[in-house]
Design a protein around this motif. Sequence first.
Motif, PDB file in Angstrom:
ATOM      1  N   LEU A  58       0.832  -1.196   0.000  1.00 13.85           N
ATOM      2  CA  LEU A  58       0.000   0.000   0.000  1.00 13.85           C
ATOM      3  C   LEU A  58       0.874   1.257   0.000  1.00 13.85           C
ATOM      4  CD1 LEU A  58      -3.105   0.012  -0.019  1.00 13.85           C
ATOM      5  CD2 LEU A  58      -3.054   0.587   2.400  1.00 13.85           C
ATOM      6  N   GLY A  59       1.975   1.215   0.761  1.00 10.12           N
ATOM      7  CA  GLY A  59       2.911   2.338   0.784  1.00 10.12           C
ATOM      8  C   GLY A  59       3.538   2.602  -0.569  1.00 10.12           C
ATOM      9  N   ILE A  60       3.802   1.531  -1.324  1.00 14.04           N
ATOM     10  CA  ILE A  60       4.346   1.687  -2.680  1.00 14.04           C
ATOM     11  C   ILE A  60       3.296   2.294  -3.600  1.00 14.04           C
ATOM     12  CG2 ILE A  60       5.160   0.405  -4.717  1.00 14.04           C
ATOM     13  CD1 ILE A  60       6.532  -1.549  -2.744  1.00 14.04           C
ATOM     14  N   LEU A  61       2.053   1.822  -3.503  1.00  8.92           N
ATOM     15  CA  LEU A  61       0.967   2.392  -4.305  1.00  8.92           C
ATOM     16  C   LEU A  61       0.760   3.873  -3.976  1.00  8.92           C
ATOM     17  CD1 LEU A  61      -1.660  -0.502  -4.116  1.00  8.92           C
ATOM     18  CD2 LEU A  61      -0.529   0.307  -6.199  1.00  8.92           C
ATOM     19  N   ALA A  62       0.978   4.238  -2.701  1.00  3.14           N
ATOM     20  CA  ALA A  62       0.802   5.629  -2.273  1.00  3.14           C
ATOM     21  C   ALA A  62       1.974   6.510  -2.674  1.00  3.14           C
ATOM     22  CB  ALA A  62       0.611   5.685  -0.755  1.00  3.14           C
ATOM     23  N   GLY A  63       3.068   5.893  -3.136  1.00  3.28           N
ATOM     24  CA  GLY A  63       4.259   6.671  -3.484  1.00  3.28           C
ATOM     25  C   GLY A  63       5.115   7.004  -2.283  1.00  3.28           C
ATOM     26  N   ARG A  64       4.824   6.405  -1.133  1.00  4.77           N
ATOM     27  CA  ARG A  64       5.588   6.672   0.088  1.00  4.77           C
ATOM     28  C   ARG A  64       6.812   5.777   0.203  1.00  4.77           C
ATOM     29  NH1 ARG A  64       2.131   8.617   4.978  1.00  4.77           N
ATOM     30  NH2 ARG A  64       0.746  10.083   3.938  1.00  4.77           N
ATOM     31  N   LEU A  65       6.786   4.644  -0.478  1.00  6.66           N
ATOM     32  CA  LEU A  65       7.920   3.725  -0.492  1.00  6.66           C
ATOM     33  C   LEU A  65       8.312   3.451  -1.935  1.00  6.66           C
ATOM     34  CD1 LEU A  65       6.803   1.055   2.161  1.00  6.66           C
ATOM     35  CD2 LEU A  65       8.570   2.792   2.462  1.00  6.66           C
ATOM     36  N   LYS A  66       9.594   3.233  -2.147  1.00  8.87           N
ATOM     37  CA  LYS A  66      10.067   2.880  -3.484  1.00  8.87           C
ATOM     38  C   LYS A  66      10.322   1.382  -3.554  1.00  8.87           C
ATOM     39  CE  LYS A  66      12.183   7.260  -4.870  1.00  8.87           C
ATOM     40  NZ  LYS A  66      13.408   7.902  -5.373  1.00  8.87           N
ATOM     41  N   PRO A  67       9.842   0.742  -4.621  1.00  8.98           N
ATOM     42  CA  PRO A  67      10.139  -0.693  -4.760  1.00  8.98           C
ATOM     43  C   PRO A  67      11.620  -0.908  -5.029  1.00  8.98           C
ATOM     44  CG  PRO A  67       9.081   0.149  -6.750  1.00  8.98           C
ATOM     45  CD  PRO A  67       9.054   1.271  -5.751  1.00  8.98           C
ATOM     46  N   THR A  68      12.126  -2.065  -4.657  1.00  5.93           N
ATOM     47  CA  THR A  68      13.517  -2.408  -4.951  1.00  5.93           C
ATOM     48  C   THR A  68      13.710  -2.546  -6.450  1.00  5.93           C
ATOM     49  OG1 THR A  68      13.617  -3.579  -2.837  1.00  5.93           O
ATOM     50  CG2 THR A  68      15.361  -4.048  -4.416  1.00  5.93           C
ATOM     51  N   SER A  69      12.710  -3.083  -7.118  1.00  9.28           N
ATOM     52  CA  SER A  69      12.723  -3.154  -8.581  1.00  9.28           C
ATOM     53  C   SER A  69      11.287  -3.175  -9.068  1.00  9.28           C
ATOM     54  CB  SER A  69      13.480  -4.394  -9.068  1.00  9.28           C
ATOM     55  OG  SER A  69      12.825  -5.567  -8.655  1.00  9.28           O
ATOM     56  N   GLY A  70      11.100  -2.906 -10.352  1.00 10.93           N
ATOM     57  CA  GLY A  70       9.762  -2.846 -10.927  1.00 10.93           C
ATOM     58  C   GLY A  70       9.244  -1.418 -10.960  1.00 10.93           C
ATOM     59  N   THR A  71       8.031  -1.243 -11.458  1.00  4.49           N
ATOM     60  CA  THR A  71       7.446   0.093 -11.599  1.00  4.49           C
ATOM     61  C   THR A  71       6.090   0.162 -10.922  1.00  4.49           C
ATOM     62  OG1 THR A  71       6.449  -0.508 -13.727  1.00  4.49           O
ATOM     63  CG2 THR A  71       8.610   0.551 -13.793  1.00  4.49           C
ATOM     64  N   ALA A  72       5.798   1.343 -10.370  1.00  2.64           N
ATOM     65  CA  ALA A  72       4.491   1.614  -9.762  1.00  2.64           C
ATOM     66  C   ALA A  72       3.975   2.912 -10.361  1.00  2.64           C
ATOM     67  CB  ALA A  72       4.618   1.737  -8.247  1.00  2.64           C
ATOM     68  N   GLY A  73       2.712   2.949 -10.744  1.00  8.16           N
ATOM     69  CA  GLY A  73       2.179   4.137 -11.397  1.00  8.16           C
ATOM     70  C   GLY A  73       0.810   4.517 -10.886  1.00  8.16           C
ATOM     71  N   ALA A  74       0.487   5.808 -10.994  1.00  9.85           N
ATOM     72  CA  ALA A  74      -0.817   6.329 -10.590  1.00  9.85           C
ATOM     73  C   ALA A  74      -1.215   7.458 -11.517  1.00  9.85           C
ATOM     74  CB  ALA A  74      -0.767   6.827  -9.151  1.00  9.85           C
ATOM     75  N   ASP A  75      -2.506   7.519 -11.887  1.00 12.48           N
ATOM     76  CA  ASP A  75      -3.002   8.593 -12.748  1.00 12.48           C
ATOM     77  C   ASP A  75      -3.111   9.916 -12.006  1.00 12.48           C
ATOM     78  OD1 ASP A  75      -3.115   7.163 -15.023  1.00 12.48           O
ATOM     79  OD2 ASP A  75      -5.294   6.915 -15.087  1.00 12.48           O
ATOM     80  N   SER A  76      -3.295   9.847 -10.687  1.00 15.04           N
ATOM     81  CA  SER A  76      -3.328  11.054  -9.867  1.00 15.04           C
ATOM     82  C   SER A  76      -2.795  10.680  -8.491  1.00 15.04           C
ATOM     83  CB  SER A  76      -4.750  11.625  -9.769  1.00 15.04           C
ATOM     84  OG  SER A  76      -5.626  10.694  -9.151  1.00 15.04           O
ATOM     85  N   LYS A  77      -2.494  11.679  -7.687  1.00 16.84           N
ATOM     86  CA  LYS A  77      -1.885  11.409  -6.388  1.00 16.84           C
ATOM     87  C   LYS A  77      -2.895  10.731  -5.467  1.00 16.84           C
ATOM     88  CE  LYS A  77       0.586  13.537  -2.539  1.00 16.84           C
ATOM     89  NZ  LYS A  77       1.065  14.793  -1.924  1.00 16.84           N
TER      90      LYS A  77
END
Length: 542
Positions: A58-77
């Motif tokens: 959930l923290g990665i989806l929120a942009g609060r944590l960075k994944p070690t590898s891979g990509t996470a994206g969101a259309d808005s904050k």
Amino acid sequence: MAAAIIHSQKKFAMLFLQGVTYAHPNRDVLFSDINLTVNKQDKIALIGNNGAGKSTLLGILAGRLKPTSGTAGADSKPYFVPQLFGQYNALTVAEALGIHDKLLALREILEGHLTDMNLELLDDDWGIEERCQEAFAHWQLEGITLSQPISELSGGQKTKVFLAGIMIHEPDIVLLDEPSNHLDAPGRALLYNYIRLTGNTLVVVSHDRTLLNLLDTVCELSKRGVTMYGGNYDFYAEQKAIEQEVLSLDVKAKEKALRKAKEVERESMERQQKLDARGKKKQEKAGLPTIVQNAFRNSAERSTARMKGIHAEKVSGIAQELSHLRSELPALDKMKVDFDNSSLHKGKILVKAEQVNFTYGDQPLWPGNLDFQITSGERIAIKGANGSGKTTLIRMILGELQPLSGTTDRADFKSVYIDQDYSLINNTLTVYEQAQQFNSGALQEHDIKIRLNRFLFTREYWDKPCASLSGGEKMRLMLCSLAVATQAPDLIILDEPTNNLDIQNVGILTAAINEYRGTLLVVSHDAHFLREIEAERELILS
């Protein structure tokens, strides 16, 4: 591959994860190669056992944590409602909500300081103060001010402040981490209503079955990754039950195959030994030279060893497959919860209270004095809003507090009080030492360790400090400790016992409580849990 957080260009996806792996600083991998797509207005439940990494994901989806590898994206904050609030305790309510600077800029502008910086900070949001007032009124935060320190608020008030932030920030995407944990019944009703009616895209981590049944998709995070089930939690539970039934049948079939393979191995070796013995006798009768007999014997031994190796390899292969299947069984199927019965006969009056009340300052705690009776064998739910005096009532029942008016009569009974932090567990002890503390029946060391194994505390746990255990592990150790005791308590009091548990551990606790035959008092806002343990009567505090 370097980690990246990017804005999605997909037409319908509001959130996505592609090949996401997360490792702790010590390089232990929490989860790997996670793929997830959340479309506009999806309402998704993210579930999984404690330690699976739900809050991290959930923290990665929120942009609060960075994944070690891979990509996470969101259309808005995304807007994020956390489970824990300790990091905000040094902030005011406005600062915790991220609106302090905007409100300050608005006041500066209204006082005539029309600077470019203030206009930029305000960002044309002239209705921010009105939205704050409306949001606080909706979430029943009367008396809470934006300038108030977060540290002064209760857990339920902190949760409501962040839920009010949804109305204030007006996001498209909302991420909720255990949002009902600290809420009383009215607060939960507001939360459930929001989830039913909102057009927001939602991802919710929760163990609250009532809440989970309001979401239209369940995503289970496990060692295998994210598995999606197209339905609410009840639908998911039905599918899992089918999967577990198939798994149980596979385990039984593999156990049968292992027994058969061992039997075939034993019979083959016995047959080979008889053939070897018969051959040796023939050679001796025929008077063959010793060198020839030795050659025959060596050949027979090689043949026997080859046959033994083939059977051993087959048995080992089946045993490994069986071990893998068993590891997939749910924890509840692996453990045996076995409470002794209470020593008291059913129907004995344990506590009788007449016209009792308690006073903090000059005000009585309850608007009207209380009359109640608790008899052995009952299951009673104690209900009331936050601040209604549930903990005070429990302390009076336990004899720790005396009412300032009215009378209480208490029988002699043995009780155990279990709170949401499982403070029955002594954090200074090891796991084995904790179980030993309850060893009133002088069990031998190996008997205690057998019980620890039954509650999933294998050898590597025995010398572990209790302070390092998760909430679910503490709950299991507490149940194990009660099982080690010779006699079950006459009364168990559970105070919000499911708050820090995942669904699996709630199930374990429910199963244990349903085997208990003594008296039960439960403080809980979890309606599903109360139904599961069959609470038969309510004691409601206003």
